[in-house]
Design a protein around this motif. Sequence first.
Motif, mmCIF file in Angstrom:
data_model
loop_
_atom_site.group_PDB
_atom_site.id
_atom_site.type_symbol
_atom_site.label_atom_id
_atom_site.label_comp_id
_atom_site.label_asym_id
_atom_site.label_seq_id
_atom_site.Cartn_x
_atom_site.Cartn_y
_atom_site.Cartn_z
ATOM 1 N N ALA A 189 49.096 38.390 35.108
ATOM 2 C CA ALA A 189 48.531 39.605 34.515
ATOM 3 C C ALA A 189 47.015 39.616 34.670
ATOM 4 O O ALA A 189 46.415 40.657 34.977
ATOM 5 C CB ALA A 189 48.927 39.703 33.042
ATOM 6 N N ALA A 191 45.181 38.146 37.017
ATOM 7 C CA ALA A 191 44.818 38.393 38.417
ATOM 8 C C ALA A 191 44.998 39.871 38.774
ATOM 9 O O ALA A 191 44.178 40.461 39.489
ATOM 10 C CB ALA A 191 45.662 37.507 39.337
ATOM 11 N N LEU A 192 46.075 40.484 38.267
ATOM 12 C CA LEU A 192 46.295 41.907 38.506
ATOM 13 C C LEU A 192 45.194 42.730 37.852
ATOM 14 O O LEU A 192 44.665 43.677 38.445
ATOM 15 C CB LEU A 192 47.664 42.345 37.954
ATOM 16 N N PHE A 193 44.847 42.369 36.628
ATOM 17 C CA PHE A 193 43.801 43.120 35.923
ATOM 18 C C PHE A 193 42.481 43.040 36.687
ATOM 19 O O PHE A 193 41.781 44.048 36.849
ATOM 20 C CB PHE A 193 43.630 42.598 34.496
ATOM 21 N N ASP A 194 42.146 41.856 37.184
ATOM 22 C CA ASP A 194 40.899 41.711 37.951
ATOM 23 C C ASP A 194 40.909 42.621 39.182
ATOM 24 O O ASP A 194 39.945 43.325 39.451
ATOM 25 C CB ASP A 194 40.713 40.252 38.392
ATOM 26 N N LEU A 195 42.014 42.586 39.917
ATOM 27 C CA LEU A 195 42.105 43.399 41.136
ATOM 28 C C LEU A 195 42.013 44.891 40.810
ATOM 29 O O LEU A 195 41.269 45.636 41.450
ATOM 30 C CB LEU A 195 43.431 43.147 41.849
ATOM 31 N N PHE A 196 42.770 45.320 39.811
ATOM 32 C CA PHE A 196 42.806 46.752 39.518
ATOM 33 C C PHE A 196 41.502 47.213 38.870
ATOM 34 O O PHE A 196 41.094 48.364 39.051
ATOM 35 C CB PHE A 196 44.025 47.101 38.663
ATOM 36 N N LEU A 198 38.590 46.112 39.757
ATOM 37 C CA LEU A 198 37.720 46.340 40.911
ATOM 38 C C LEU A 198 38.048 47.679 41.570
ATOM 39 O O LEU A 198 37.171 48.450 41.936
ATOM 40 C CB LEU A 198 37.894 45.207 41.933
ATOM 41 N N MET A 199 39.334 47.960 41.694
ATOM 42 C CA MET A 199 39.788 49.178 42.360
ATOM 43 C C MET A 199 39.324 50.428 41.609
ATOM 44 O O MET A 199 39.149 51.483 42.206
ATOM 45 C CB MET A 199 41.319 49.140 42.419
ATOM 46 N N LEU B 99 44.332 49.022 29.774
ATOM 47 C CA LEU B 99 44.956 48.669 31.059
ATOM 48 C C LEU B 99 45.370 47.198 31.053
ATOM 49 O O LEU B 99 46.463 46.845 31.516
ATOM 50 C CB LEU B 99 43.987 48.956 32.213
ATOM 51 N N ARG B 100 44.509 46.357 30.491
ATOM 52 C CA ARG B 100 44.861 44.936 30.421
ATOM 53 C C ARG B 100 46.125 44.746 29.577
ATOM 54 O O ARG B 100 47.025 43.998 29.956
ATOM 55 C CB ARG B 100 43.721 44.101 29.853
ATOM 56 N N LEU B 103 49.214 45.634 31.512
ATOM 57 C CA LEU B 103 49.590 44.627 32.514
ATOM 58 C C LEU B 103 50.138 43.364 31.867
ATOM 59 O O LEU B 103 51.136 42.811 32.335
ATOM 60 C CB LEU B 103 48.383 44.303 33.405
ATOM 61 N N VAL B 104 49.515 42.921 30.791
ATOM 62 C CA VAL B 104 49.991 41.699 30.123
ATOM 63 C C VAL B 104 51.404 41.928 29.574
ATOM 64 O O VAL B 104 52.311 41.120 29.798
ATOM 65 C CB VAL B 104 49.031 41.266 28.999
ATOM 66 N N VAL B 107 53.958 42.483 32.638
ATOM 67 C CA VAL B 107 54.285 41.244 33.359
ATOM 68 C C VAL B 107 55.137 40.338 32.469
ATOM 69 O O VAL B 107 56.131 39.750 32.922
ATOM 70 C CB VAL B 107 53.001 40.518 33.818
ATOM 71 N N PHE B 161 47.919 36.583 47.331
ATOM 72 C CA PHE B 161 48.197 37.431 46.181
ATOM 73 C C PHE B 161 47.754 38.872 46.447
ATOM 74 O O PHE B 161 48.497 39.825 46.184
ATOM 75 C CB PHE B 161 47.483 36.869 44.939
ATOM 76 N N LEU B 195 41.221 52.984 48.174
ATOM 77 C CA LEU B 195 41.541 52.168 47.000
ATOM 78 C C LEU B 195 41.376 50.678 47.288
ATOM 79 O O LEU B 195 40.768 49.939 46.512
ATOM 80 C CB LEU B 195 42.978 52.408 46.547
ATOM 81 N N LEU B 198 37.802 49.473 47.685
ATOM 82 C CA LEU B 198 37.162 49.246 46.394
ATOM 83 C C LEU B 198 37.597 47.903 45.805
ATOM 84 O O LEU B 198 36.795 47.140 45.274
ATOM 85 C CB LEU B 198 37.543 50.365 45.423
ATOM 86 N N MET B 199 38.895 47.618 45.936
ATOM 87 C CA MET B 199 39.448 46.396 45.359
ATOM 88 C C MET B 199 38.834 45.162 46.004
ATOM 89 O O MET B 199 38.749 44.098 45.384
ATOM 90 C CB MET B 199 40.957 46.417 45.594
ATOM 91 N N ARG B 201 35.726 45.036 47.479
ATOM 92 C CA ARG B 201 34.259 45.033 47.550
ATOM 93 C C ARG B 201 33.694 43.724 47.042
ATOM 94 O O ARG B 201 34.153 43.187 46.023
ATOM 95 C CB ARG B 201 33.682 46.174 46.684
#
Lengths: 202, 202
Positions: A189, A191-196, A198-199, B99-100, B103-104, B107, B161, B195, B198-199, B201
Amino acid sequence: MRQRDGMKKTIRPRTKPSDIRRQELMDAAAGLFIEQGVEATTIDAITARAEVAKGTFYHYFSTKNGILEALRAAFSQGFLDRVGAAVDTVPAGDHAARLRQWLVAGVTIYMAEYELHDVVFHQHGRRMQYRTEKNAIVGQLAGLLAAGARDGAWNARNPEFVAVVVYQGFHGAVDDAIERGLQDPAPIAAALFDLFSLMLRT
Amino acid sequence: MRQRDGMKKTIRPRTKPSDIRRQELMDAAAGLFIEQGVEATTIDAITARAEVAKGTFYHYFSTKNGILEALRAAFSQGFLDRVGAAVDTVPAGDHAARLRQWLVAGVTIYMAEYELHDVVFHQHGRRMQYRTEKNAIVGQLAGLLAAGARDGAWNARNPEFVAVVVYQGFHGAVDDAIERGLQDPAPIAAALFDLFSLMLRT
């Protein structure tokens, strides 16, 4: 085998090379599978469309599922080869252009050939299944993304589109984690949060 | 119905409320479906495990597929409700935290309940299918992402990943475009490129 090929050439001078005949059988099967489904397609129908004797089918494949597997392998390899070739039209150092090439070629091929894709990867017509359930979850995410965009918390000009990407990325990352036998959801979760995050950066 | 419930109460005082009995049947079915598959599970086995008469099953469901559909709807609604509740523990204005939370919770739920997920959404055991084909394409993407990261073109600390997320996002965006009847791949590829740029960058 060499002996038999030699004999064939003598007796039937118009015999096609083995790989072309195999490809014609696969093309015939692909067309029939798309038109009427795998279940309804018989080996007789495949050989009739390919204009070969039934025995010719068994020279190349042992079952209907065998030709389906060959179509699946060919779809996957063809995708890889064509996307790889598109990427290689751009210099090795221009990474952004290479990623763009991958996406343009990938989207183009998948959209052009999704009927065959669905036949070989979703034998049971999964494409339209569970759409309601998926849309409900993507809709929940899209609402969350739209709210953040309205408040200027992030940049999501098309929240519905971003929600599809986030949903699928989430789904695929968890599938991958399960396949790898990972147990702890927290790092996935995060790692996904970090990526999204950034997006979505403004 | 009201009449019948009234009669039941008189004759069998220990009768459970209707929704609890229905849930017990669904729990029994879910356990059996996970343990031995949908095909091998009989309605007799479900009612035996739920400790009710066979007729009770038909009071709530008409077929085995009916209880499978109910499990699917419950899985989807339960996911939505629990993820929504997790999001709502955070103030409406704190979008990144929401958003976090999504995802948490997402997942965590999916990883904890993937066996039931697979039974209700992939009746034919799709999870491990086509892994070779998928891994080949994800591997191609990961190579591309790793090369860019090595050259400092972008930031991808874990290219494998990121490749899974990019692959799934690509796949889902095209699936969505096909379902919407869109024809032109160019804008979809461009939106994905924007998208993912951006992810990545730095």
